[in-house]
Design a protein around this motif. Structure first.
Motif, mmCIF file in Angstrom:
data_model
loop_
_atom_site.group_PDB
_atom_site.id
_atom_site.type_symbol
_atom_site.label_atom_id
_atom_site.label_comp_id
_atom_site.label_asym_id
_atom_site.label_seq_id
_atom_site.Cartn_x
_atom_site.Cartn_y
_atom_site.Cartn_z
ATOM 1 N N PRO A 151 42.925 45.421 8.602
ATOM 2 C CA PRO A 151 41.710 45.684 9.838
ATOM 3 C C PRO A 151 41.746 47.199 10.113
ATOM 4 O O PRO A 151 42.455 47.655 10.240
ATOM 5 C CB PRO A 151 42.200 44.850 11.096
ATOM 6 N N GLY A 152 40.433 47.693 10.267
ATOM 7 C CA GLY A 152 40.150 49.026 10.704
ATOM 8 C C GLY A 152 39.869 49.859 9.408
ATOM 9 O O GLY A 152 39.189 50.897 9.800
ATOM 10 N N GLU A 153 39.955 49.217 8.217
ATOM 11 C CA GLU A 153 39.581 49.943 6.981
ATOM 12 C C GLU A 153 38.127 50.188 6.863
ATOM 13 O O GLU A 153 37.425 49.275 7.262
ATOM 14 C CB GLU A 153 40.181 49.487 5.603
ATOM 15 N N LEU A 154 37.618 51.271 6.086
ATOM 16 C CA LEU A 154 36.054 51.403 5.806
ATOM 17 C C LEU A 154 35.598 50.165 5.109
ATOM 18 O O LEU A 154 36.242 49.653 4.081
ATOM 19 C CB LEU A 154 36.084 52.710 5.090
ATOM 20 N N ALA A 155 34.404 49.806 5.453
ATOM 21 C CA ALA A 155 33.672 48.676 4.652
ATOM 22 C C ALA A 155 32.273 49.112 4.751
ATOM 23 O O ALA A 155 31.656 49.551 5.397
ATOM 24 C CB ALA A 155 34.001 47.254 5.454
ATOM 25 N N ILE A 156 31.926 49.045 3.256
ATOM 26 C CA ILE A 156 30.235 49.619 3.035
ATOM 27 C C ILE A 156 29.813 48.414 2.227
ATOM 28 O O ILE A 156 30.194 47.904 1.339
ATOM 29 C CB ILE A 156 30.528 50.877 2.008
ATOM 30 N N ALA A 157 28.652 48.062 2.903
ATOM 31 C CA ALA A 157 27.865 46.908 2.245
ATOM 32 C C ALA A 157 26.647 47.354 1.490
ATOM 33 O O ALA A 157 25.949 48.443 2.192
ATOM 34 C CB ALA A 157 27.568 45.829 3.257
ATOM 35 N N ILE A 158 26.335 46.919 0.127
ATOM 36 C CA ILE A 158 25.265 47.413 -0.445
ATOM 37 C C ILE A 158 24.509 46.191 -0.863
ATOM 38 O O ILE A 158 25.387 45.273 -1.544
ATOM 39 C CB ILE A 158 25.362 48.464 -1.522
ATOM 40 N N GLY A 159 23.305 45.919 -0.527
ATOM 41 C CA GLY A 159 22.450 44.646 -1.042
ATOM 42 C C GLY A 159 20.928 44.939 -0.643
ATOM 43 O O GLY A 159 20.574 45.957 -0.712
ATOM 44 N N ILE A 164 22.020 50.438 2.295
ATOM 45 C CA ILE A 164 23.569 50.320 2.646
ATOM 46 C C ILE A 164 23.889 50.378 3.949
ATOM 47 O O ILE A 164 22.964 50.588 5.084
ATOM 48 C CB ILE A 164 24.074 51.856 2.141
ATOM 49 N N SER A 165 25.009 49.717 4.467
ATOM 50 C CA SER A 165 25.326 49.655 5.874
ATOM 51 C C SER A 165 26.854 50.135 5.933
ATOM 52 O O SER A 165 27.507 49.623 4.865
ATOM 53 C CB SER A 165 25.290 48.288 6.581
ATOM 54 N N VAL A 166 27.185 50.599 6.873
ATOM 55 C CA VAL A 166 28.754 51.124 7.039
ATOM 56 C C VAL A 166 29.647 50.605 8.156
ATOM 57 O O VAL A 166 28.883 50.444 9.430
ATOM 58 C CB VAL A 166 28.742 52.577 6.912
ATOM 59 N N GLY A 167 30.858 49.859 8.094
ATOM 60 C CA GLY A 167 31.260 49.452 9.101
ATOM 61 C C GLY A 167 32.921 49.581 8.789
ATOM 62 O O GLY A 167 33.369 50.412 8.246
ATOM 63 N N VAL A 168 33.655 48.591 9.371
ATOM 64 C CA VAL A 168 35.113 48.474 9.039
ATOM 65 C C VAL A 168 35.420 46.966 8.720
ATOM 66 O O VAL A 168 34.715 46.102 8.956
ATOM 67 C CB VAL A 168 35.786 48.808 10.277
ATOM 68 N N ILE A 169 36.589 46.803 8.284
ATOM 69 C CA ILE A 169 37.151 45.534 8.057
ATOM 70 C C ILE A 169 37.572 44.853 9.564
ATOM 71 O O ILE A 169 38.424 45.739 10.001
ATOM 72 C CB ILE A 169 38.436 45.473 7.180
#
Length: 408
Positions: free
Chosen positions: A200-208, A217-222
């Protein structure tokens, strides 16, 4: 940055008792002097602040006039004496989590491998996302994106539209593999990462492709790991939670780590009652679930998971008192499917499962996850049951989950 003071800045000292006719001039000089002092004071404050905050280095040039009060202040604070101009060299600053170069670089490399999926089910049409995972045209997506589809069409980065057919499917983990027909050679692909190593807290990047907006693209964390979702009564286990923004159409798209690897396939969002749109909680099927059955899915298999045929709740000391059971931990059986494996093994409503393979059972989620990871349909599992004052050990032969939602 260069700050250059006025070359003719006046001293602070004024001649005492100016003549009446010169008072206006004296007032103007006073104003000029005060403003000059304020300017120098502001420069000093800025320099001190920048130096403390960014670890900057001040390099002073030569030959400028400094008011004596400012010079005295600089000597007291230990700041080098300015003589003409200041040049501040700042170290590169990153705004905590977000690293623009990293994120944009990942997007540039990954977005060509994200495809749009369009399906037909009679007169109904649907859309979602997919990820190219092999150069010959294998696409990874969510099963619910293509479930019951009579036709599947995939749109590539260059807007080429190709017909796709389903290879293998894992409905319970919401995974499907597609094969593109007449795929062009050497398609750009993405690599599956290791979701088991996430924190938890690691970078998470969603592309769809949310609501048809291709390769968004959207950017958040685990935000969390090991979540359990339910599609009707059928659980999806080991799910990743993220706050990267997801919307309808993101299903089947990639959730990437800081190395640009696929660590999840985005598949669901949490919505508060009465609200629409993204509420800050999104979910993704972990790459570990994809890898687990990848060879069988590529071979065209329909994956079936092991099923016991019960519903239950966690037993805690307070729940034990309410349920009237004599144990303080385990899974209390709430219902037993009449034709399922648990019923055939003699389990009853009110029994408490305290151990599986002689290892203690703590929660329903942990118990279900253990069966799902360790067993296939047809395997036999040893269960320890508390029934009243008795402790019973029994064997149950697991079966495939029913196709419908008839059973927990």
């Amino acid at each position: 940055m260069e700050i250059t003071p006025s070359a003719d800045a006046p001293d602070f000292a004024l001649s005492p008792d100016p003549p009446i006719r010169s008072r206006r001039v004296a007032v103007l000089r006073l104003v000029r002097t005060a403003l000059s002092g304020l300017v120098w004071f502001a420069i000093v404050v800025i320099l001190l602040g920048v130096g403390a905050a960014a670890g900057s280095t001040a390099v002073w040039a030569t030959d400028a006039k400094v008011p004596p009060q400012v010079a005295a202040f600089l000597r007291r604070t230990g700041v080098a004496m300015p003589v003409r101009a200041v040049q501040v060299e700042q170290a590169p600053v990153k705004s905590g989590l977000y690293d623009r170069e990293l994120v944009t670089g990942i997007y540039d490399r990954a977005s060509p491998s994200i495809v749009e999926i369009t399906t037909s089910r009679g007169e109904r049409r649907g859309s979602g996302s997919g990820v190219l995972i092999s150069p010959n045209g294998t696409v990874l997506t969510n099963y619910h994106v293509v479930r019951d589809a009579t036709s599947i069409e995939v749109t590539l980065l260059d807007h080429t539209r190709l017909v796709a057919t389903m290879l293998g499917r894992d409905p319970q983990d919401d995974i499907a593999f597609l094969r593109l027909e007449d795929a062009p050679p050497s398609l750009q692909t993405l690599t599956l990462g290791d979701s088991d190593e996430l924190r938890p807290g690691e970078l998470a990047i969603a592309i769809g492709n949310p609501i048809g907006l291709d390769r968004s693209i959207s950017v958040g964390v685990i935000s969390g790991l090991g979540r359990t979702l339910r599609d009707g009564d059928r659980p999806m286990r080991h799910i990743i939670q993220t706050d990267a923004t997801l919307n309808p159409g993101n299903s089947g798209g990639a959730l990437l780590n800081a190395a640009g690897e696929v660590i999840g396939i985005t598949n669901a969002i949490e919505r508060a009652a009465g609200r629409t749109g993204f509420g800050g909680i999104g979910y993704a099927v972990p790459s570990s679930s994809v890898k687990r059955f990848a060879d069988r899915l590529l071979a065209g298999e329909h994956i079936r998971h092991a099923w016991l045929g019960i519903s239950g709740q966690d037993v805690t000391p307070s729940a034990a008192r309410e349920l009237g059971v004599t144990v303080s931990r385990g899974v209390a059986i709430g219902s037993v499917v009449g034709v399922g494996p648990a019923a055939r093994a003699g389990l009853r409503k009110g029994d408490v499962i305290t151990a599986v393979d002689r290892a203690p059972v703590e929660t329903m989620d942990a118990f279900g996850a253990y069966l799902d990871r360790r067993y296939r349909p047809g395997d036999r599992v040893t269960l320890t049951i508390s029934r009243g004052s008795e402790t019973i050990e029994t064997m149950a032969t697991l079966e495939p989950w029913p196709e419908g939602d008839m059973a927990p």
